[in-house]
Design a protein around this motif. Structure first.
Motif, PDB file in Angstrom:
ATOM      1  N   ALA A   1       0.604  -1.406   0.149  1.00 54.95           N
ATOM      2  CA  ALA A   1      -0.034   0.155  -0.083  1.00 54.95           C
ATOM      3  C   ALA A   1       0.855   1.222  -0.177  1.00 54.95           C
ATOM      4  O   ALA A   1       0.262   2.346  -0.551  1.00 54.95           O
ATOM      5  CB  ALA A   1      -0.880  -0.078   1.168  1.00 54.95           C
ATOM      6  N   THR A   2       2.341   1.072   0.143  1.00 54.96           N
ATOM      7  CA  THR A   2       2.887   2.244   0.603  1.00 54.96           C
ATOM      8  C   THR A   2       3.509   2.675  -0.766  1.00 54.96           C
ATOM      9  O   THR A   2       4.255   3.552  -1.053  1.00 54.96           O
ATOM     10  CB  THR A   2       4.192   2.157   1.413  1.00 54.96           C
ATOM     11  N   SER A   3       3.455   1.720  -1.809  1.00 56.79           N
ATOM     12  CA  SER A   3       3.881   1.924  -3.006  1.00 56.79           C
ATOM     13  C   SER A   3       3.190   3.542  -3.757  1.00 56.79           C
ATOM     14  O   SER A   3       2.064   3.567  -3.706  1.00 56.79           O
ATOM     15  CB  SER A   3       3.671   0.925  -4.093  1.00 56.79           C
ATOM     16  N   LYS A   4       4.099   4.185  -4.385  1.00 57.70           N
ATOM     17  CA  LYS A   4       3.517   5.453  -4.962  1.00 57.70           C
ATOM     18  C   LYS A   4       3.075   5.366  -6.406  1.00 57.70           C
ATOM     19  O   LYS A   4       2.527   6.246  -7.111  1.00 57.70           O
ATOM     20  CB  LYS A   4       4.589   6.705  -4.751  1.00 57.70           C
ATOM     21  N   GLU A   5       3.726   4.258  -7.021  1.00 56.08           N
ATOM     22  CA  GLU A   5       3.560   3.973  -8.472  1.00 56.08           C
ATOM     23  C   GLU A   5       3.683   2.341  -8.576  1.00 56.08           C
ATOM     24  O   GLU A   5       3.920   1.727  -7.810  1.00 56.08           O
ATOM     25  CB  GLU A   5       4.693   4.700  -9.340  1.00 56.08           C
ATOM     26  N   ILE A   6       3.502   1.892  -9.954  1.00 52.48           N
ATOM     27  CA  ILE A   6       3.901   0.810 -10.134  1.00 52.48           C
ATOM     28  C   ILE A   6       5.212   0.545 -10.516  1.00 52.48           C
ATOM     29  O   ILE A   6       5.827   0.985 -11.604  1.00 52.48           O
ATOM     30  CB  ILE A   6       3.056   0.055 -11.390  1.00 52.48           C
ATOM     31  N   GLY A   7       6.071  -0.245  -9.487  1.00 48.42           N
ATOM     32  CA  GLY A   7       7.381  -0.252  -9.573  1.00 48.42           C
ATOM     33  C   GLY A   7       8.077  -1.233 -10.809  1.00 48.42           C
ATOM     34  O   GLY A   7       7.016  -1.995 -11.063  1.00 48.42           O
ATOM     35  N   LYS A   8       9.243  -1.337 -10.770  1.00 44.09           N
ATOM     36  CA  LYS A   8       9.869  -2.260 -11.837  1.00 44.09           C
ATOM     37  C   LYS A   8       9.186  -3.710 -11.243  1.00 44.09           C
ATOM     38  O   LYS A   8       8.889  -4.673 -12.284  1.00 44.09           O
ATOM     39  CB  LYS A   8      11.404  -2.072 -11.546  1.00 44.09           C
TER      40      LYS A   8
END
Ligand code: GDP
Length: 178
Positions: free
Chosen positions: A96-103
């Motif tokens: 949930a702490t992701s700000k974007e769709i990471g690699k």
């Protein structure tokens, strides 16, 4: 006529540290001892079983995915993460702490798209963010794939974990208890 027994195979995918083991430990009441009448390869991959009154969910192992730190790391991710296992439902766990769709998440997402499997998106660790953050993540992901459901949860605060089982149950087929 009573409700028919349903069973099926599920696999959990997600980057390291998103909380896959934590979720699994909560869902599983009973560790698997042995399973008969299944090919050796499937049996070896069985990680855990969830038994409820009218259903059984068998979790199948998926090769882990690690955040690549180097070029070699990139290659290793690709190799380790060749295919989406042949399961009825995939659980795609994100943080949930992701700000974007990471690699790492992107690599998994691409594999899921390729596989066209029924997939439930689980947003874990919602105890660490606010509603707006969760809403923003849902917005980011909902255009990427036709997820069967998006379920925000927190293992830490024990929020919404039963909803995962309920949603999986909708997609299981009438079948035997293994
Ligand atoms: P895995 O690598 O995907 O299997 O992740 P783990 O289950 O090992 O969890 C990674 C870390 O995240 C551990 O330190 C967990 O205690 C923590 N964690 C898991 N779920 C939650 C959650 O809902 N909230 C918070 N704050 N931490 C969590």
């Amino acid at each position: 006529m009573g409700e028919e027994f349903k069973s099926g195979f599920v696999s959990m995918m997600g980057r390291t540290n998103v909380g896959k083991s934590s979720i699994m430990n909560r869902l599983v009441k009973e560790k698997v001892a042995a399973i008969a009448n299944k090919p050796q390869t499937t049996r070896n991959a069985i990680r855990a079983i969830v038994n409820r009154d009218n259903l059984q969910i068998i979790f199948i192992d998926t090769p882990g995915i690690h955040k690549p730190k180097t070029k070699l790391g990139d290659i290793m991710v690709e190799t380790a993460f060749g295919v989406v296992p042949d399961v009825d439902v995939v659980l795609f766990v994100i943080d949930a702490t992701s700000k974007e769709i990471g690699k790492g998440d992107r690599i998994i997402l691409d594999k899921i798209k390729e596989s066209k499997k029924k997939t439930i998106l689980i947003i874990n660790k919602i105890d660490l963010v606010n509603r707006e953050d969760v809403a923003r993540l849902i917005d980011l992901y909902k255009d990427e794939y036709n997820f069967e459901a998006v379920i925000p949860v927190s293992v830490e605060k024990n929020i919404n974990l039963d909803a995962i089982i309920d949603e999986i149950a909708k997609h299981l087929k009438v079948g035997p208890a293994y």
